[in-house]
Design an enzyme around this catalytic site. Structure first.
Site, PDB file in Angstrom:
ATOM      1  N   ASP A 137       8.787 -28.988 -11.226  1.00  0.00           N
ATOM      2  CA  ASP A 137       8.668 -29.873 -10.069  1.00  0.00           C
ATOM      3  C   ASP A 137       7.491 -30.829 -10.248  1.00  0.00           C
ATOM      4  O   ASP A 137       6.469 -30.464 -10.837  1.00  0.00           O
ATOM      5  CB  ASP A 137       8.461 -29.029  -8.803  1.00  0.00           C
ATOM      6  CG  ASP A 137       8.632 -29.833  -7.530  1.00  0.00           C
ATOM      7  OD1 ASP A 137       9.302 -30.883  -7.573  1.00  0.00           O
ATOM      8  OD2 ASP A 137       8.101 -29.401  -6.495  1.00  0.00           O
ATOM      9  N   ASN A 188      20.027 -31.923  -5.970  1.00  0.00           N
ATOM     10  CA  ASN A 188      19.727 -33.179  -6.659  1.00  0.00           C
ATOM     11  C   ASN A 188      20.992 -33.993  -6.859  1.00  0.00           C
ATOM     12  O   ASN A 188      21.020 -35.219  -6.656  1.00  0.00           O
ATOM     13  CB  ASN A 188      19.107 -32.917  -8.035  1.00  0.00           C
ATOM     14  CG  ASN A 188      17.715 -32.333  -7.976  1.00  0.00           C
ATOM     15  OD1 ASN A 188      17.285 -31.668  -8.904  1.00  0.00           O
ATOM     16  ND2 ASN A 188      16.996 -32.566  -6.882  1.00  0.00           N
TER      17      ASN A 188
END
Length: 310
Positions: A59, A107
């Site tokens: 991340d 995503n």
């Protein structure tokens, strides 16, 4: 191979003050390829108690780029360099399994189409360009997630790379693509129902933990020992929820593009300090009655000079 003594750095007087038994030099064989700092940390590890399976939530690519006034894609490109360093370090220390959360189902649904297209192209080129590294380091490539929803040319490249590395016997590198833990569980239960329906009917359906394990995407991987999350966020983000039930959790404020093989070793060093109780009283680290440890969360900021979140 380098061999590092646990008494390295002690003066003669200091060494002579240690009782005879304790003065026996403990030697750690450092795998080839590690740099000086990596070797120093590895020498502090117990090679016999390395985690069998490490998973990383990668991340912070976008925030890394934003802090540098760069487009998000620059963060993704830099993130590929971090993948290379971490994967090679994992292979050098003979980590059995490494799983990287590369692209979540969320995503795929929520990112701008242009960014998704770029990520697919980046994945396609990564699989082509990194094959030599995987072969050199004896890495076997694996994928989990709803792969069938990815672009056809990407699926073909994935199948090619998986086949090319199928004979390797070292670290199993698993890329989680279009992956979500809830989707994985739904798929597992659908598979169980399908098997039962074709083997005597649903009256014969038996669901227990072992059965669920056998139908997960990760059924051929070791039990998950350690989850690492970069960028400081304190959540699992729908990643390996079933598998992480008893895993240790390590959170660092470092953005993924700044994460390195050295950071991986530091996370493993922290992992080896944890007491894993296996639902009961204290057990020696890494041992247990066939079950897994309770999870714990630890916010850790590396101190070796990488840039961190603020």
């Amino acid at each position: 191979m380098a061999v590092i003594s646990s008494n390295a750095g002690l003066t003669p007087n200091a060494a002579s003050s240690i009782p005879h038994v304790e003065r026996q030099v403990l030697r750690t064989t450092v795998p080839p390829g590690l740099d000086r700092k990596q070797a120093e940390i590895f020498s502090q590890l117990d090679p016999g108690q390395l985690p069998k399976h490490v998973a990383i939530i990668m991340d912070g690519n976008g925030r890394w780029a934003k802090r540098r006034h760069l487009p998000r894609i620059a963060g993704h490109r830099k993130g590929v360099e971090a993948v290379r360093d971490v994967v090679e370090t994992a292979a050098r220390i003979h980590l059995p399994a490494l799983t990287l959360y590369a692209f979540s189902a969320e995503n795929f649904l929520r990112r701008p189409p242009t960014e998704i297209q770029f990520l697919m192209k980046l994945l396609h080129s990564y699989l082509k360009n990194e094959l030599a590294l995987m072969q050199r380091n004896n890495i076997r490539l694996n994928f989990i997630g709803r792969i069938h929803s990815l672009p056809q040319e990407v699926q073909e490249r994935m199948a090619w790379a998986k086949e090319e590395t199928s004979g390797n016997t070292g670290t199993v590198l698993t890329l989680a693509l279009n992956y979500g833990a809830r989707s994985e569980l739904v798929d597992a239960f659908k598979a169980m129902v399908h098997v039962a329906a074709n083997n005597g009917g649903l009256d014969h359906l038996k669901i227990d933990e072992e059965t669920v394990d056998r139908h997960l995407y990760t059924r051929n991987l070791p039990e998950l020992d350690l989850v690492i999350r970069t960028s400081g966020e304190m959540r699992l983000s729908n990643f390996l929820l079933w598998q992480a039930a008893y895993a240790e959790i390590y959170v660092t404020k470092t953005y993924w593009p700044d994460f390195s093989g050295l950071d991986l070793l530091e996370a493993i060093r922290e992992f080896q300090k944890r007491e894993r109780r296996y639902g009961g009283l204290n057990e020696p680290h890494g041992l247990g009655p066939g079950t897994h440890s309770h999870s714990s969360s630890h916010l850790h900021t590396p101190s070796h000079g990488h840039s961190h979140n603020k």
